[in-house]
Design a protein around this motif. Sequence first.
Motif, PDB file in Angstrom:
ATOM      1  N   ALA A  84       0.710  -1.312  -0.036  1.00  0.00           N
ATOM      2  CA  ALA A  84       0.050   0.029   0.057  1.00  0.00           C
ATOM      3  C   ALA A  84       1.074   1.161   0.058  1.00  0.00           C
ATOM      4  O   ALA A  84       1.807   1.068   0.699  1.00  0.00           O
ATOM      5  CB  ALA A  84      -1.010   0.175   1.351  1.00  0.00           C
ATOM      6  N   VAL A  85       0.533   2.246  -0.698  1.00  0.00           N
ATOM      7  CA  VAL A  85       1.127   3.514  -0.789  1.00  0.00           C
ATOM      8  C   VAL A  85       2.016   4.241   0.348  1.00  0.00           C
ATOM      9  O   VAL A  85       2.963   4.441   0.219  1.00  0.00           O
ATOM     10  CB  VAL A  85       0.385   4.521  -1.729  1.00  0.00           C
ATOM     11  N   SER A  86       1.038   3.968   1.530  1.00  0.00           N
ATOM     12  CA  SER A  86       1.667   4.700   2.726  1.00  0.00           C
ATOM     13  C   SER A  86       2.061   3.928   3.873  1.00  0.00           C
ATOM     14  O   SER A  86       2.324   4.414   4.743  1.00  0.00           O
ATOM     15  CB  SER A  86       0.431   5.541   3.167  1.00  0.00           C
ATOM     16  N   ASP A  87       2.036   2.538   3.637  1.00  0.00           N
ATOM     17  CA  ASP A  87       2.617   1.646   4.800  1.00  0.00           C
ATOM     18  C   ASP A  87       3.767   1.151   4.779  1.00  0.00           C
ATOM     19  O   ASP A  87       4.478   0.230   4.119  1.00  0.00           O
ATOM     20  CB  ASP A  87       1.503   0.428   4.345  1.00  0.00           C
ATOM     21  N   GLU A  88       4.671   2.136   5.474  1.00  0.00           N
ATOM     22  CA  GLU A  88       6.037   2.053   5.438  1.00  0.00           C
ATOM     23  C   GLU A  88       6.463   0.580   6.316  1.00  0.00           C
ATOM     24  O   GLU A  88       7.243  -0.180   6.143  1.00  0.00           O
ATOM     25  CB  GLU A  88       6.651   3.070   6.358  1.00  0.00           C
ATOM     26  N   ASP A 179      28.422   5.096   0.781  1.00  0.00           N
ATOM     27  CA  ASP A 179      27.112   5.741   1.188  1.00  0.00           C
ATOM     28  C   ASP A 179      25.801   5.161   1.020  1.00  0.00           C
ATOM     29  O   ASP A 179      25.761   4.169   0.149  1.00  0.00           O
ATOM     30  CB  ASP A 179      27.323   7.414   0.986  1.00  0.00           C
ATOM     31  N   ARG A 180      24.958   5.640   1.626  1.00  0.00           N
ATOM     32  CA  ARG A 180      23.732   4.830   1.343  1.00  0.00           C
ATOM     33  C   ARG A 180      23.027   4.963  -0.066  1.00  0.00           C
ATOM     34  O   ARG A 180      22.649   3.853  -0.581  1.00  0.00           O
ATOM     35  CB  ARG A 180      22.591   5.477   2.108  1.00  0.00           C
ATOM     36  N   GLU A 196      13.704   6.576   3.456  1.00  0.00           N
ATOM     37  CA  GLU A 196      13.642   5.362   3.502  1.00  0.00           C
ATOM     38  C   GLU A 196      14.460   4.582   4.285  1.00  0.00           C
ATOM     39  O   GLU A 196      15.538   4.846   4.380  1.00  0.00           O
ATOM     40  CB  GLU A 196      14.075   4.994   1.958  1.00  0.00           C
ATOM     41  N   ARG A 197      13.971   3.402   4.642  1.00  0.00           N
ATOM     42  CA  ARG A 197      14.662   2.505   5.722  1.00  0.00           C
ATOM     43  C   ARG A 197      15.225   1.310   5.186  1.00  0.00           C
ATOM     44  O   ARG A 197      15.668   0.317   5.934  1.00  0.00           O
ATOM     45  CB  ARG A 197      13.785   2.024   7.191  1.00  0.00           C
ATOM     46  N   SER A 204      21.322  -4.436   8.813  1.00  0.00           N
ATOM     47  CA  SER A 204      20.965  -5.131  10.050  1.00  0.00           C
ATOM     48  C   SER A 204      20.661  -6.714   9.828  1.00  0.00           C
ATOM     49  O   SER A 204      21.258  -7.473  10.557  1.00  0.00           O
ATOM     50  CB  SER A 204      19.746  -4.601  10.518  1.00  0.00           C
ATOM     51  N   ARG A 205      19.692  -6.967   8.769  1.00  0.00           N
ATOM     52  CA  ARG A 205      19.750  -8.428   8.564  1.00  0.00           C
ATOM     53  C   ARG A 205      20.982  -9.004   8.075  1.00  0.00           C
ATOM     54  O   ARG A 205      21.383 -10.137   8.592  1.00  0.00           O
ATOM     55  CB  ARG A 205      18.697  -8.666   7.488  1.00  0.00           C
ATOM     56  N   LEU A 206      21.841  -8.698   7.337  1.00  0.00           N
ATOM     57  CA  LEU A 206      23.225  -9.303   6.974  1.00  0.00           C
ATOM     58  C   LEU A 206      23.972  -9.240   8.214  1.00  0.00           C
ATOM     59  O   LEU A 206      24.666 -10.311   8.358  1.00  0.00           O
ATOM     60  CB  LEU A 206      23.841  -8.256   5.950  1.00  0.00           C
ATOM     61  N   ARG A 207      24.324  -8.281   8.931  1.00  0.00           N
ATOM     62  CA  ARG A 207      25.032  -8.337  10.389  1.00  0.00           C
ATOM     63  C   ARG A 207      24.713  -9.375  11.201  1.00  0.00           C
ATOM     64  O   ARG A 207      25.301 -10.163  11.649  1.00  0.00           O
ATOM     65  CB  ARG A 207      25.025  -6.986  10.878  1.00  0.00           C
TER      66      ARG A 207
END
Length: 238
Positions: A84-88, A179-180, A196-197, A204-207
């Motif tokens: 959904a467009v706004s569901d982060e 950089d990001r 954006e996260r 975090s998942r790779l670590r």
Amino acid sequence: MHRNQHILVVDDDKETRDLLNEYLTQMGFLVSVAQEGISMQAHLNSQGYPDLILLDVMMPGEDGFSLCQNIRKHSNVPIIILTAVSDETDQIIGLEIGADDYIAKPFRPRQLMARIKALLRRAQPDELLKPTMITFGEWKLDTLSHTAFNLHTQQTIELSGSDFNLLMLFISHPNEILDRDTISCAIKGRETLPFERGIDVQLSRLRQRLGDTGKQHKYIKTMRGNGYIFTAPVQYGH
């Protein structure tokens, strides 16, 4: 360029399925569609895994998150979550459970195509130019099977496509601050979006997969305000 590459569209909305089927077919892809998890699994059982899956989150029966987790138990096929467009929250959860990217509805066809192209390019690296074994720190990475073996604990882990691509990016640029935007362009084919996260979630998942979760990271260090740097010594072999 896309001829014979196969995309599976999983969405309970018929209009969305039809539009994606028509557009992707026009772009030269072989397209299959499924309206929910049961028909998706039937397709995978009979046809095998495609080159990429477009997976809607909100569907009757099993939702897209559950389906993504089940796929990841058996395959590293690239997965783009449709949210959904706004569901982060949906976007973050999707990345945490192994999706490679997400795109919010409604989306522009050219925007979707850019995401698809980026993932397909990264899912098909030139194996002839890539060493089959890479040792870094206490890990030995098999670049063919996307598995890593811990030389101390004797543990073997399997890496998802996005985890593997992120790790290879760092290994290919040791002791170099990334950089990001550089990371996002390399693994997603685009710069990061405002607020954006996704990159944070993937890092975090790779670590966690590498056991690099202490206060002093052993492999991927954070350079505040600048980006990230891979500091483990790297050795290549075959």
